[in-house]
Design a protein around this motif. Structure first.
Motif, PDB file in Angstrom:
ATOM      1  N   VAL A  13       0.834  -1.203   0.000  1.00  0.00           N
ATOM      2  CA  VAL A  13       0.000   0.000   0.000  1.00  0.00           C
ATOM      3  C   VAL A  13       0.868   1.252   0.000  1.00  0.00           C
ATOM      4  O   VAL A  13       0.611   2.212  -0.731  1.00  0.00           O
ATOM      5  N   ALA A  14       1.918   1.241   0.827  1.00  0.00           N
ATOM      6  CA  ALA A  14       2.802   2.406   0.914  1.00  0.00           C
ATOM      7  C   ALA A  14       3.463   2.693  -0.430  1.00  0.00           C
ATOM      8  O   ALA A  14       3.553   3.851  -0.860  1.00  0.00           O
ATOM      9  N   LEU A  15       3.908   1.657  -1.104  1.00  0.00           N
ATOM     10  CA  LEU A  15       4.540   1.842  -2.414  1.00  0.00           C
ATOM     11  C   LEU A  15       3.545   2.380  -3.431  1.00  0.00           C
ATOM     12  O   LEU A  15       3.848   3.301  -4.200  1.00  0.00           O
ATOM     13  N   ILE A 156       6.608   1.397   9.406  1.00  0.00           N
ATOM     14  CA  ILE A 156       6.998   0.732   8.158  1.00  0.00           C
ATOM     15  C   ILE A 156       6.582   1.581   6.963  1.00  0.00           C
ATOM     16  O   ILE A 156       7.346   1.764   6.008  1.00  0.00           O
ATOM     17  N   GLN A 157       5.356   2.113   7.015  1.00  0.00           N
ATOM     18  CA  GLN A 157       4.882   2.974   5.925  1.00  0.00           C
ATOM     19  C   GLN A 157       5.765   4.214   5.777  1.00  0.00           C
ATOM     20  O   GLN A 157       6.127   4.606   4.658  1.00  0.00           O
ATOM     21  N   ILE A 158       6.144   4.817   6.891  1.00  0.00           N
ATOM     22  CA  ILE A 158       6.993   6.009   6.839  1.00  0.00           C
ATOM     23  C   ILE A 158       8.347   5.675   6.231  1.00  0.00           C
ATOM     24  O   ILE A 158       8.872   6.435   5.405  1.00  0.00           O
ATOM     25  N   ALA A 159       8.931   4.543   6.639  1.00  0.00           N
ATOM     26  CA  ALA A 159      10.234   4.148   6.102  1.00  0.00           C
ATOM     27  C   ALA A 159      10.174   3.975   4.583  1.00  0.00           C
ATOM     28  O   ALA A 159      11.054   4.449   3.857  1.00  0.00           O
ATOM     29  N   VAL A 160       9.119   3.296   4.107  1.00  0.00           N
ATOM     30  CA  VAL A 160       8.967   3.090   2.656  1.00  0.00           C
ATOM     31  C   VAL A 160       8.793   4.426   1.951  1.00  0.00           C
ATOM     32  O   VAL A 160       9.445   4.708   0.929  1.00  0.00           O
ATOM     33  N   ALA A 161       7.913   5.270   2.486  1.00  0.00           N
ATOM     34  CA  ALA A 161       7.638   6.562   1.851  1.00  0.00           C
ATOM     35  C   ALA A 161       8.887   7.433   1.783  1.00  0.00           C
ATOM     36  O   ALA A 161       9.164   8.062   0.758  1.00  0.00           O
ATOM     37  N   LEU A 162       9.658   7.468   2.873  1.00  0.00           N
ATOM     38  CA  LEU A 162      10.839   8.328   2.899  1.00  0.00           C
ATOM     39  C   LEU A 162      11.931   7.802   1.968  1.00  0.00           C
ATOM     40  O   LEU A 162      12.603   8.588   1.286  1.00  0.00           O
TER      41      LEU A 162
END
Length: 207
Positions: A13-15, A156-162
């Motif tokens: 989802v984050a990607l 986890i979402q923040i790490a992927v987004a950043l």
């Protein structure tokens, strides 16, 4: 405490969302192409601060709600799936925007860049719904400590987004220039991201 499927779901989802058109990406790309990589990185710092505000605020409130009304997760799952479908349509429809459709912006000092990145993220409805309607559906009430689950999945979402945003900030000038002269690649990017969002929406709706 958190199933591998939940982690993979949040990563997917984050990607899909970080690579779909939105205020954050358009702002970062515009800053990077018009004012340089340093400005893009400072702006990304503001975006990261906005993520942290949502992470803490949303999870503190949702932990209480889920404990009181477990059925709320079903409604959240449906709302999240519908929102992902809407994002997919915006990306795939004729004339849909690309994340690399940049705009010229005047140069600003570091503090203003940071604050604009922060406010862009805080006022971004996509991020608000991400934390309220999408990430929470990966929380498993049977595994206990919903607050810790929510913060971990949000992290986890923040790490992927950043990571994705940083990569694009560093390469924004070259990527935007290449795509502007290769419209077929631009259409491929939109088609890929839009299709991914649609698949995620259907998967979440029927899981």
């Amino acid at each position: 405490m958190i199933e591998q499927s939940a982690v993979l779901g949040v990563v997917s989802v984050a990607l899909g969302m970080v690579l779909s058109p939105g205020p954050n990406m358009m702002y970062l790309v515009s800053r990077s192409t018009s004012q340089g990589r340093r400005a893009g990185i400072i702006s990304l710092g503001g975006v990261a601060a906005g993520f942290l505000v949502y992470l803490v605020g949303a999870n503190l409130g949702l932990a209480v709600l889920f404990a009181a009304v477990p059925e709320l997760l079903t409604a959240i799952r449906i709302a999240g799936a519908l929102y992902l479908l809407w994002l997919a349509w915006k990306t795939l429809k004729p004339g849909g925007a690309s994340v690399f459709a940049t705009q010229d912006v005047p140069p600003d000092p570091p503090l203003r860049l940071f604050l604009m990145g922060l406010m862009t993220n805080l006022l971004n409805p996509k991020i608000a719904l991400l934390y309220v309607a999408i990430i929470p559906q990966f929380i498993d009430l049977d595994r206990g400590n919903t607050l810790l689950q929510g913060i971990t999945l949000g992290g986890i979402q923040i790490a992927v987004a950043l990571l994705v945003n940083l990569s694009i900030v560093l390469a924004a000038g070259g990527i935007a220039g290449f795509l502007s002269t290769h419209p077929s690649w631009l259409r491929t990017q939109r088609l890929t991201m839009g299709s991914l969002l649609a698949v995620l929406a259907l998967t979440l709706a029927f899981t």
